[in-house]
Structures are given as structure tokens and as C-alpha cells.
Design a protein around this motif. Sequence first.
Motif, mmCIF file in Angstrom:
data_model
loop_
_atom_site.group_PDB
_atom_site.id
_atom_site.type_symbol
_atom_site.label_atom_id
_atom_site.label_comp_id
_atom_site.label_asym_id
_atom_site.label_seq_id
_atom_site.Cartn_x
_atom_site.Cartn_y
_atom_site.Cartn_z
ATOM 1 N N LEU A 210 0.939 -1.304 -0.292
ATOM 2 C CA LEU A 210 -0.014 0.049 0.087
ATOM 3 C C LEU A 210 0.878 1.211 0.106
ATOM 4 O O LEU A 210 0.327 2.456 -0.476
ATOM 5 N N VAL B 186 0.382 2.978 -6.290
ATOM 6 C CA VAL B 186 -1.107 2.476 -5.814
ATOM 7 C C VAL B 186 -1.915 3.772 -5.905
ATOM 8 O O VAL B 186 -1.933 5.067 -5.555
ATOM 9 N N LYS B 187 -2.968 3.333 -6.623
ATOM 10 C CA LYS B 187 -4.305 4.223 -6.788
ATOM 11 C C LYS B 187 -5.446 3.838 -5.876
ATOM 12 O O LYS B 187 -5.542 2.618 -5.579
ATOM 13 N N PHE C 193 -9.205 3.601 -0.197
ATOM 14 C CA PHE C 193 -10.126 2.611 -0.251
ATOM 15 C C PHE C 193 -9.569 1.170 0.277
ATOM 16 O O PHE C 193 -10.054 0.496 1.161
ATOM 17 N N PHE C 194 -8.340 0.883 -0.163
ATOM 18 C CA PHE C 194 -7.761 -0.338 0.111
ATOM 19 C C PHE C 194 -7.594 -0.591 1.834
ATOM 20 O O PHE C 194 -7.707 -1.633 2.476
ATOM 21 N N ARG C 195 -7.169 0.825 2.203
ATOM 22 C CA ARG C 195 -6.667 0.772 3.737
ATOM 23 C C ARG C 195 -7.939 0.341 4.457
ATOM 24 O O ARG C 195 -8.011 -0.464 5.392
ATOM 25 N N PHE C 196 -9.152 1.031 4.082
ATOM 26 C CA PHE C 196 -10.490 0.735 4.754
ATOM 27 C C PHE C 196 -10.622 -0.841 4.326
ATOM 28 O O PHE C 196 -11.307 -1.141 5.607
ATOM 29 N N GLY C 197 -10.552 -1.323 3.303
ATOM 30 C CA GLY C 197 -11.348 -2.678 3.213
ATOM 31 C C GLY C 197 -10.300 -3.530 3.895
ATOM 32 O O GLY C 197 -10.933 -4.539 4.455
ATOM 33 N N PHE C 198 -8.973 -3.315 4.176
ATOM 34 C CA PHE C 198 -8.287 -4.289 5.003
ATOM 35 C C PHE C 198 -8.522 -4.285 6.503
ATOM 36 O O PHE C 198 -8.469 -4.916 7.223
ATOM 37 N N PHE C 199 -8.740 -2.872 6.736
ATOM 38 C CA PHE C 199 -9.087 -2.669 8.125
ATOM 39 C C PHE C 199 -10.524 -2.894 8.603
ATOM 40 O O PHE C 199 -10.739 -3.339 9.902
ATOM 41 N N SER C 200 -11.440 -2.961 7.916
ATOM 42 C CA SER C 200 -12.774 -3.111 8.113
ATOM 43 C C SER C 200 -13.084 -4.213 9.116
ATOM 44 O O SER C 200 -14.121 -4.189 9.951
ATOM 45 N N GLY D 4 -5.226 -6.489 9.046
ATOM 46 C CA GLY D 4 -5.449 -5.035 8.581
ATOM 47 C C GLY D 4 -5.347 -3.996 9.583
ATOM 48 O O GLY D 4 -4.843 -3.050 9.414
ATOM 49 N N ILE E 248 -2.269 -1.064 9.883
ATOM 50 C CA ILE E 248 -2.483 0.414 9.971
ATOM 51 C C ILE E 248 -1.124 0.895 10.556
ATOM 52 O O ILE E 248 -0.668 2.097 10.127
#
Lengths: 271, 299
Positions: B96, B101-102, B106-113, B174, B178
Motif C-alpha cells: 500500500l 498505488v491508486k 479504499f484499500f486501507r479501509f477494506g483491509f481494516f474493516s 488489516g 495500519i
Amino acid sequence: MGWQRFGLHAVLVLCSVVMLTPMVWLIAATIKGPDDLFHYLFFPSPSRFSLYNFRQLFEQIPYVRFMINSLFVAGATVLVQLFFSSLGGFALAKYEFKGKRLIMVLMLTTMMIPAQVMLAPMYELIYAMGLVDSYWGLIIPGAVSVFGMFLFRQSMLDLPDDLLQAGRIDGCTELRLYWDVVLPVQRPMIGAFCLIAFMGSWNNFLWPQIILHSQERFTLPIGLNQMVGLYAQEYGAMMAGTLLAVLPVVLLFFLLQKEFISGLTAGAVKG
Amino acid sequence: MNALFFRLQHRYAPYLFVAPFVILFLTFTLYPIAKSLSLSFYITNGPKSQVFVGWDNFRFLWGDPAFHRAVWNTCTYALTSVFLQLPLSLGLALLLNSRLVKGRNFFRFGFFSPHLVGQVFVAVLFSVVFIPKFGLLNRVLHALVGTAIDTKWLGNPELVMPALVLTSLWMYVGFNMIYFLAALQSVDRELYEAAQVDGAGAFKQFVHVTLPGIRSVAVFVTVLSTIGSFQLFELPYVMLSNTAGPDNSGLTVVMYLFQNGFIAGDLGYASAIGWTLTMGVLVISLAQMRLTGTWKRED
């Protein structure tokens, strides 16, 4: 370069799919009727959507009651912890006083000792105080968050001393200073801490499971766990109960996410 | 008079501000710890009846096969957290952190959720993910392999731990990412450029720039996740319908403490388990800090 970029995004998308699939599956499970639950892996056609699981959930257990209990306990815990932890953090960040080092050491020790070693004597204590089966037994022992004190100390170290001194010259008492000068500029950290404290209380299981005895006082984790035991085959209703239980945290997260990420990592990166 | 009040309130304010912590620490930390040490020398039946037994609780614990099983399971889980989950978290964070990375947020939230779903709720969800014929996992495996899969993940003693590890990967990879991502973003970009000028390749840059840059965070995350792993309870307890699983395959130290203290009512034996756990956790986390040199750097 193009291939590298493509491969990188392919891996990231794949990981996201793996992470998000159980959630999508959960959401899909809640809106399927009993015959469709395992017939369709994910969503059936919208004409087959059903509220059956939610109806089952509300009929079998006093779910709304659990939800209200949880909201009350978490709300009260957040407010109390926020006040005491920020006050303590303020003292550690901006004052020199005897015993300050000792207090920091005690706080570190508290964070390293597993809370479970205290369960048995805590139960005796709460029993002796007559607080078994009451919310006071949940709120009082957790009234100060050591983690929160560290968090607030860390962010208050950056407060300019001149600002405090100016307040003192204007005749503010120290408590006024905390309330009128310090707290307003700590907004982001307060947001982060509220979410962390809320999640802690919302998901708390072991201690409430020990001291809450009557069903009408159960919080969501306790109530849902009891339901899993009693209605083990009601998968749909269990999923519905899980989905609703997660919603408040998700809402709060979207309100506070900026503060949350910065607060979560502030202590780690700086210290 | 007024001036005196001002001087006094200024001097004593910090004591007043930390008083809530001190009072709660004395009542709900120091006293319980001391009391649990003394309790561990008694056999109790509920809060009222107590008999002094000396070292018997610890002696019995030493030879208690269920406790051995609990320690084994808990250590296995802790080892996978440190050596499987944290490297995965770091790997994701490195991906990440790439400038290519574009959609990073979004990816950060996806992995963290998954972490927003608390332990108990994750456990309820995964108890259904793992059911034999219709669970999500077996259905997905079915689609991948082509034949119907009927694995009893939570009914087979060999598979309970793998199922737990899988669940905790989903929940925590995730979350720990962070921390690593924040640490990576705080590493000075100029250091990488300097390393490139000196002719260091990607691997050398990782070893000589990235790792030293994220060291303090890595130690912090490792210690926290070790302490957390040793307290494993909710996940197996709820996933296995409030049991320790077949053949105690999902029994953890804290679960054994809970069973003895609050189901069987022997707070003494529970305290002995608690003290053993505390000693183990303290020794391991102090050793981790020593090995990584955290002591030398502070003060």
C-alpha cells in the motif's frame, strides 16, 4: 512499469476480495428466507428478499433491549473515561509534580499485566460492594483508561506553555484552563479516543459475562452469545443479530475515521 | 486570600487530576493483584468459603493435562500471530505504501474493516462460516476444487486451531497493517533517494532504510499482539458454543481460568492460573523488548 503497477493492484484487489467476502456473505444471509439461506451462496433475486431473520431475531430474544443496554453502557463508559483520562493526561503532559515518574511506571505496568489475573478478586470486591448484576460494576472499575491517559499525554505535550500561562494571567483556575483552553484544541484526539473507548466497551465480553446475571441487563455480546447457545440452528437470525450489532460501530467509524487513524498511530509513531 | 487560593490550586491541581487514576489503580489493580496472589494459595468455593492449601494449586497446575493443553494452544496461537500475521500485515503495508498505488484509502479501509466487527461478533459470524456443508469456507473450497467439501472445521480437534488462526488473520491483519503503514509513511523519502544514489537495490533499501525506520513501531506492535494473543478467550469460547471444543482443542489459558473460577467456582485455582499467565506474559514481553534493544534507547 505498467506490469508492475498492474500486478500490484491485482494483489491488492484480491486481498480486498478475501477480506470483504465474509461481510458480503453476512449481509446476504440476513435478507434470505429459511429455504434460501443455503440455497444461494450470496444474494437471491430481489423478489426473494425477506425480513424473516429479523422477525425471528426480535421474537426469540429481547434484542432491542440488549441494544439499548449496550448503548447506555458504552455511552456512559465513553463519557467517564474521556473525562478522567484527558484530565490525567493533561497533568502528566503539562505539570511537574512529585510522583509523576512513579505514575508513568504504574501505568506501563498496568498495560502489561493481563487483566484476567484480577478477575477473581475483582469479582469478590464487586460482590462485597453489592454491585454484582449492575452497570456500576461495569462502569466504575473501567472509569479511567490507562491507554487513553497515554494518548492524551502524548498529544498534549505539543500544547504551547505560553497559551496556558496566558490563561493563568487572565485568572483561570487550572480546572478552567483544562476545560476552556485545553479541551477545545484536543478535538481530533477526543474523536479518536471516543471511537476506541466505544469499541472497547461495545465488544467487552468476559467481565460483563461474569457480573451480569439477569437477562434484562445483558449487553449485546452477552445476549447474542446466549442466543447462539439456545438457538444453535437459527443461522439466519444469528447473522441478523450480528449485522445490527456492528452497525453502530460502523456509523461512528465513518463519523470519526480521520481522527481515529491519526489517534491510533500517534502514540506508536511518536513514542 | 485570593492569591493564596490561586497558588494552592496551582500547586495541587496535578494531584487532583491524576487522583482518579491513582484511586482506581489502588482499588482495581494493585489490591486485586495482591489479593489474587494470596488467593492462589487457597481452594475456594465461591466468594465465601476458603481453605489454605499452600503451594498445592501450583503443584496441581504443573501436572494438570488440561492446563498443558491450554498453554500449548495459547502458545501456538501467539506464535502464529507474531510469525504469520505480523509479516502479512507488514507485506500489505509495503504494497500500500508503494507510490504506484491508486485508491490507497479504499484499500486501507477494506483491509481494516474486519476489525470494526468486535471479537464476539466475529466469532458468531465465523461459527457459521465454518459449518460443514453450507458454510462459506467449504462452499468456496468446493468452487475451487470442484468436489463437495464436508470438512467439520470446528468439530475436528486437528482443525480447530487452524480455524481460529484463520479467523484471527481475517480480523487483525488489516488492523496491524495500519500501524506499519503509518510507520512507513513517516520514513524520510530522502533516505531512499540517498540509498539509490549509493547503488542500493530494493532489498538493501528494505534492510538498511525501511527496517530501522519502522523499528520502534514494529516492537510496539509485536509486544502488543503477543500480550493480546496470550489473552485469547472470546474467539474460541463463542465460536465453539461456550465449550473448549472437541478434546479441549480450543481451550486457552484464559478460558481455563474462566471455567475454573466462574463455572466451577474455585477462585483460588483460577488465581493460580492467572498468576502463571501474568508471569509468562511479563517474561516474554520484557524479553522481546530486551532482544530488540528498546531498553537501551529509552532514558
